[in-house]
Design an enzyme around this catalytic site. Structure first.
Site, PDB file in Angstrom:
ATOM      1  N   HIS A  68       0.877  -1.180   0.000  1.00  0.00           N
ATOM      2  CA  HIS A  68       0.000   0.000   0.000  1.00  0.00           C
ATOM      3  C   HIS A  68       0.915   1.230   0.000  1.00  0.00           C
ATOM      4  O   HIS A  68       2.002   1.191   0.597  1.00  0.00           O
ATOM      5  CB  HIS A  68      -0.823   0.132   1.280  1.00  0.00           C
ATOM      6  CG  HIS A  68      -1.752  -0.986   1.598  1.00  0.00           C
ATOM      7  ND1 HIS A  68      -1.379  -2.087   2.305  1.00  0.00           N
ATOM      8  CD2 HIS A  68      -3.079  -1.132   1.351  1.00  0.00           C
ATOM      9  CE1 HIS A  68      -2.422  -2.885   2.475  1.00  0.00           C
ATOM     10  NE2 HIS A  68      -3.468  -2.332   1.894  1.00  0.00           N
ATOM     11  N   ASP A  71       2.293   1.960   3.363  1.00  0.00           N
ATOM     12  CA  ASP A  71       3.231   0.988   3.945  1.00  0.00           C
ATOM     13  C   ASP A  71       4.669   1.434   3.705  1.00  0.00           C
ATOM     14  O   ASP A  71       5.551   1.186   4.513  1.00  0.00           O
ATOM     15  CB  ASP A  71       3.132  -0.394   3.271  1.00  0.00           C
ATOM     16  CG  ASP A  71       1.781  -1.041   3.406  1.00  0.00           C
ATOM     17  OD1 ASP A  71       1.030  -0.658   4.314  1.00  0.00           O
ATOM     18  OD2 ASP A  71       1.495  -1.949   2.595  1.00  0.00           O
ATOM     19  N   GLU A 199     -11.210  -6.599  -4.181  1.00  0.00           N
ATOM     20  CA  GLU A 199     -11.032  -7.706  -3.227  1.00  0.00           C
ATOM     21  C   GLU A 199     -12.268  -7.795  -2.333  1.00  0.00           C
ATOM     22  O   GLU A 199     -12.473  -6.955  -1.464  1.00  0.00           O
ATOM     23  CB  GLU A 199      -9.765  -7.466  -2.397  1.00  0.00           C
ATOM     24  CG  GLU A 199      -9.463  -8.599  -1.438  1.00  0.00           C
ATOM     25  CD  GLU A 199      -8.146  -8.408  -0.690  1.00  0.00           C
ATOM     26  OE1 GLU A 199      -7.182  -7.867  -1.263  1.00  0.00           O
ATOM     27  OE2 GLU A 199      -8.097  -8.801   0.490  1.00  0.00           O
ATOM     28  N   GLU A 235      -9.592 -13.771  -1.408  1.00  0.00           N
ATOM     29  CA  GLU A 235      -8.818 -14.153  -0.218  1.00  0.00           C
ATOM     30  C   GLU A 235      -9.501 -15.317   0.499  1.00  0.00           C
ATOM     31  O   GLU A 235     -10.715 -15.286   0.736  1.00  0.00           O
ATOM     32  CB  GLU A 235      -8.683 -12.951   0.710  1.00  0.00           C
ATOM     33  CG  GLU A 235      -7.945 -13.270   2.001  1.00  0.00           C
ATOM     34  CD  GLU A 235      -7.480 -12.026   2.746  1.00  0.00           C
ATOM     35  OE1 GLU A 235      -7.068 -11.042   2.084  1.00  0.00           O
ATOM     36  OE2 GLU A 235      -7.534 -12.038   3.981  1.00  0.00           O
ATOM     37  N   HIS A 238     -11.454 -14.383   3.617  1.00  0.00           N
ATOM     38  CA  HIS A 238     -12.643 -13.587   3.313  1.00  0.00           C
ATOM     39  C   HIS A 238     -13.757 -14.497   2.791  1.00  0.00           C
ATOM     40  O   HIS A 238     -14.931 -14.277   3.080  1.00  0.00           O
ATOM     41  CB  HIS A 238     -12.349 -12.521   2.256  1.00  0.00           C
ATOM     42  CG  HIS A 238     -11.332 -11.499   2.676  1.00  0.00           C
ATOM     43  ND1 HIS A 238     -10.983 -10.430   1.890  1.00  0.00           N
ATOM     44  CD2 HIS A 238     -10.594 -11.390   3.809  1.00  0.00           C
ATOM     45  CE1 HIS A 238     -10.072  -9.698   2.514  1.00  0.00           C
ATOM     46  NE2 HIS A 238      -9.811 -10.271   3.675  1.00  0.00           N
ATOM     47  N   ASP A 263      -5.366 -13.839  -2.608  1.00  0.00           N
ATOM     48  CA  ASP A 263      -4.700 -13.526  -1.345  1.00  0.00           C
ATOM     49  C   ASP A 263      -4.749 -14.809  -0.545  1.00  0.00           C
ATOM     50  O   ASP A 263      -5.827 -15.286  -0.158  1.00  0.00           O
ATOM     51  CB  ASP A 263      -5.413 -12.378  -0.597  1.00  0.00           C
ATOM     52  CG  ASP A 263      -4.768 -11.027  -0.886  1.00  0.00           C
ATOM     53  OD1 ASP A 263      -3.933 -10.953  -1.805  1.00  0.00           O
ATOM     54  OD2 ASP A 263      -5.108 -10.045  -0.196  1.00  0.00           O
ATOM     55  N   ASP A 274     -10.889 -12.177  10.297  1.00  0.00           N
ATOM     56  CA  ASP A 274      -9.824 -12.404   9.326  1.00  0.00           C
ATOM     57  C   ASP A 274      -8.524 -12.614  10.102  1.00  0.00           C
ATOM     58  O   ASP A 274      -7.866 -11.665  10.493  1.00  0.00           O
ATOM     59  CB  ASP A 274      -9.744 -11.148   8.437  1.00  0.00           C
ATOM     60  CG  ASP A 274      -8.963 -11.364   7.172  1.00  0.00           C
ATOM     61  OD1 ASP A 274      -8.553 -12.500   6.909  1.00  0.00           O
ATOM     62  OD2 ASP A 274      -8.770 -10.375   6.442  1.00  0.00           O
ATOM     63  N   ASP A 276      -5.745 -14.097   9.148  1.00  0.00           N
ATOM     64  CA  ASP A 276      -4.517 -13.966   8.360  1.00  0.00           C
ATOM     65  C   ASP A 276      -3.410 -14.936   8.771  1.00  0.00           C
ATOM     66  O   ASP A 276      -2.246 -14.564   8.868  1.00  0.00           O
ATOM     67  CB  ASP A 276      -3.983 -12.523   8.406  1.00  0.00           C
ATOM     68  CG  ASP A 276      -4.920 -11.534   7.727  1.00  0.00           C
ATOM     69  OD1 ASP A 276      -5.468 -11.864   6.660  1.00  0.00           O
ATOM     70  OD2 ASP A 276      -5.109 -10.426   8.272  1.00  0.00           O
ATOM     71  N   ASP A 306      -1.286 -12.938   2.088  1.00  0.00           N
ATOM     72  CA  ASP A 306      -1.859 -11.910   2.957  1.00  0.00           C
ATOM     73  C   ASP A 306      -1.953 -12.574   4.331  1.00  0.00           C
ATOM     74  O   ASP A 306      -3.027 -12.928   4.807  1.00  0.00           O
ATOM     75  CB  ASP A 306      -3.229 -11.465   2.430  1.00  0.00           C
ATOM     76  CG  ASP A 306      -3.670 -10.150   3.057  1.00  0.00           C
ATOM     77  OD1 ASP A 306      -2.997  -9.694   4.003  1.00  0.00           O
ATOM     78  OD2 ASP A 306      -4.678  -9.586   2.612  1.00  0.00           O
TER      79      ASP A 306
HETATM   80  C1  GLO Z   1      -7.944  -7.140   4.738  1.00  0.00           C
HETATM   81  C2  GLO Z   1      -7.452  -7.321   3.392  1.00  0.00           C
HETATM   82  C3  GLO Z   1      -6.242  -6.463   3.119  1.00  0.00           C
HETATM   83  C4  GLO Z   1      -6.054  -6.282   1.652  1.00  0.00           C
HETATM   84  C5  GLO Z   1      -5.065  -5.237   1.359  1.00  0.00           C
HETATM   85  C6  GLO Z   1      -4.974  -4.972  -0.085  1.00  0.00           C
HETATM   86  O1  GLO Z   1      -8.645  -7.962   5.258  1.00  0.00           O
HETATM   87  O2  GLO Z   1      -7.187  -8.646   3.142  1.00  0.00           O
HETATM   88  O3  GLO Z   1      -5.105  -7.013   3.709  1.00  0.00           O
HETATM   89  O4  GLO Z   1      -5.678  -7.469   1.036  1.00  0.00           O
HETATM   90  O5  GLO Z   1      -5.431  -4.071   2.008  1.00  0.00           O
HETATM   91  O6  GLO Z   1      -5.621  -3.851  -0.409  1.00  0.00           O
HETATM   92 NI    NI Z   2      -6.250  -9.352   1.413  1.00  0.00          NI
HETATM   93 NI    NI Z   3      -8.007  -9.951   4.611  1.00  0.00          NI
END
Ligand code: GLO
Ligand code: NI
Ligand code: NI
Ligand code: NI
Length: 404
Positions: A68, A71, A199, A235, A238, A263, A274, A276, A306
């Site tokens: 991002h 980041d 996404e 993802e 998600h 992702d 989430d 991750d 991700d």
């Molecule tokens: C959050 C998302 C986030 C996106 C990232 C890309 O749940 O997965 O990590 O993938 O912001 O825009």
């Molecule tokens: Ni993501």
């Molecule tokens: Ni996510």
């Protein structure tokens, strides 16, 4: 299909979980003491962070990364200062890419962390916030183009609602549709040939996110005339949050012609939020990647991790092990998926199930050329009941285990 297995190993490390996140969660503060988190001005830190990031990526031998805008460069006191910080850091990233050969899978803008986005970015009814979101996305697409990025992602972080009692759904969806049209229009004007990816995620941080799942996103794209312009970044976690499986979301996106990229993390069957986690379940991942291979594999997309280490994993080598384990798992899952394809049992089951399409009555009926009267006549003229073609279910669901 003309691709080698290595062609599918399009792994990417995400900047935010690996080099930005400090271990904080809603119940506690920072736990990581990485050297690139302290000492020096914000820009000096950003420079050190980029060096550490590319050192990590090179040691890992990963071909891609994702980031991002916020980041890689700190927010300044004004939008102009933020932009100049970002542009400066993009030069650093360009030099690191050049030196290491590591490529950008996609860029994106953070439209959810800053307080100005507390009530949404593109869906925010404040036109100044809408303009600020446009400013960040424009700069992030410019950077993605400059760095040779293959895609551009929009995750609707704060694009959702908390209560319907002060929310005009129609108005906010229209704003989101117009915003996305502006993005697509800009992409074409500057000659960015990468894919724009939305996404989907059903909730978190907002109570209800507009880009709920693949089906919802497809309806949204159709309504705003974007279904041929925009694809999806799916993802795992998600998908399960929205009550689907990862493979369902992948297969549906392929069926609708909007599959783009993945992702990767663990679609946690306990749902919740989430989390991750790095992907760690071979059968689950194999079935998901089977769908990807069935659809012809990746074109511009890839497998972005991700995923993050747990906040008590304060030893940075855990970050390394997390990625190594995940890449190993995905590579193994691809081999399992390839064996599922080569064996032909699944393809045969599909051929049997769709045999009706190969008869002339079947094609006429299933393609909608026969009226309701004609269809009834056929059924009623025969003095026997209709017995459907049945498919094998359990045997197929267990097939993945044969190839592990
Ligand atoms: C959050 C998302 C986030 C996106 C990232 C890309 O749940 O997965 O990590 O993938 O912001 O825009
Ligand atoms: Ni993501
Ligand atoms: Ni996510
Ligand atoms: Ni510099």
């Amino acid at each position: 299909r003309g691709k080698r297995m290595e062609d599918h190993l399009r792994f990417a490390v995400c900047y935010w979980h690996s080099f930005v996140w400090t271990g904080l969660d809603p119940f506690g503060g920072e736990t990581f003491l990485r050297p690139w988190f302290t000492g020096g001005s914000p820009m000096e830190l950003a420079v050190r962070k980029a060096e550490a990031a590319f050192d990590f990526l090179s040691r890992l031998g990963v071909p891609y990364y994702c980031f991002h805008d916020r980041d890689v460069a700190p927010e300044g006191a004004t939008p102009r200062e933020s932009l100049s910080n970002f542009r400066h850091m993009v030069e650093h990233l360009a030099a690191h890419q050049q030196r290491t050969g590591i490529k950008l899978l996609w860029g994106t803008a953070n439209l959810f962390s800053h307080r100005r986005y507390m009530a949404g970015a593109a869906t925010n009814p404040d036109p100044e916030v809408f303009a600020m979101a446009a400013t960040q996305v424009k700069a992030a697409i410019d950077a993605t183009l400059q760095l040779g990025g293959e895609n551009y992602v929009l995750w609707g972080g704060r694009e959702g609602y908390e209560t319907l009692l002060n929310t005009d759904l129609r108005q906010e969806l229209d704003q989101l549709g117009r915003f996305l049209n502006l993005v697509v229009d800009y992409k074409h004007r500057i000659g960015f040939t990468g894919t724009i990816l939305l996404e989907p995620k059903p909730r978190e941080p907002t109570k209800h996110q507009y880009d709920f799942d693949v089906a919802t996103v497809y309806g949204f794209l159709k309504r705003y005339g974007l279904e041929k312009e925009v694809k999806v970044n799916i993802e795992a976690n998600h998908a399960t949050l929205s009550g689907h499986s990862f493979e369902h979301e992948i297969a549906l996106a392929q069926a609708l012609g909007i599959f783009g990229s993945l992702d990767m993390n663990r679609g946690d069957p306990q749902l919740g939020w989430d989390t991750d986690q790095f992907p760690n379940n071979l059968p689950e991942t194999a079935i998901a990647l089977y769908s990807v291979l069935q659809g012809g594999g990746f074109t511009t997309g890839g497998l972005n991790f991700d995923a993050k280490v747990r906040r008590q994993s304060i030893d940075p080598t855990d970050l390394f092990h997390g990625h190594v384990g995940a890449m190993d798992l995905c590579a193994r899952a691809l081999l399992v998926a390839a064996r599922m394809i080569e064996d032909d049992r699944l393809a045969k089951a599909v051929r049997e199930r769709y045999a009706g399409w190969r008869t002339s009555f079947g094609r006429d009926a299933l393609e909608g050329r026969l009226s309701l009267e004609a269809l009834s006549e056929r059924v009623l003229s025969r003095n026997e009941d209709v017995t459907p073609v049945s498919g094998r279910q359990e045997a197929l669901e267990n097939l993945v285990n044969r190839y592990i």
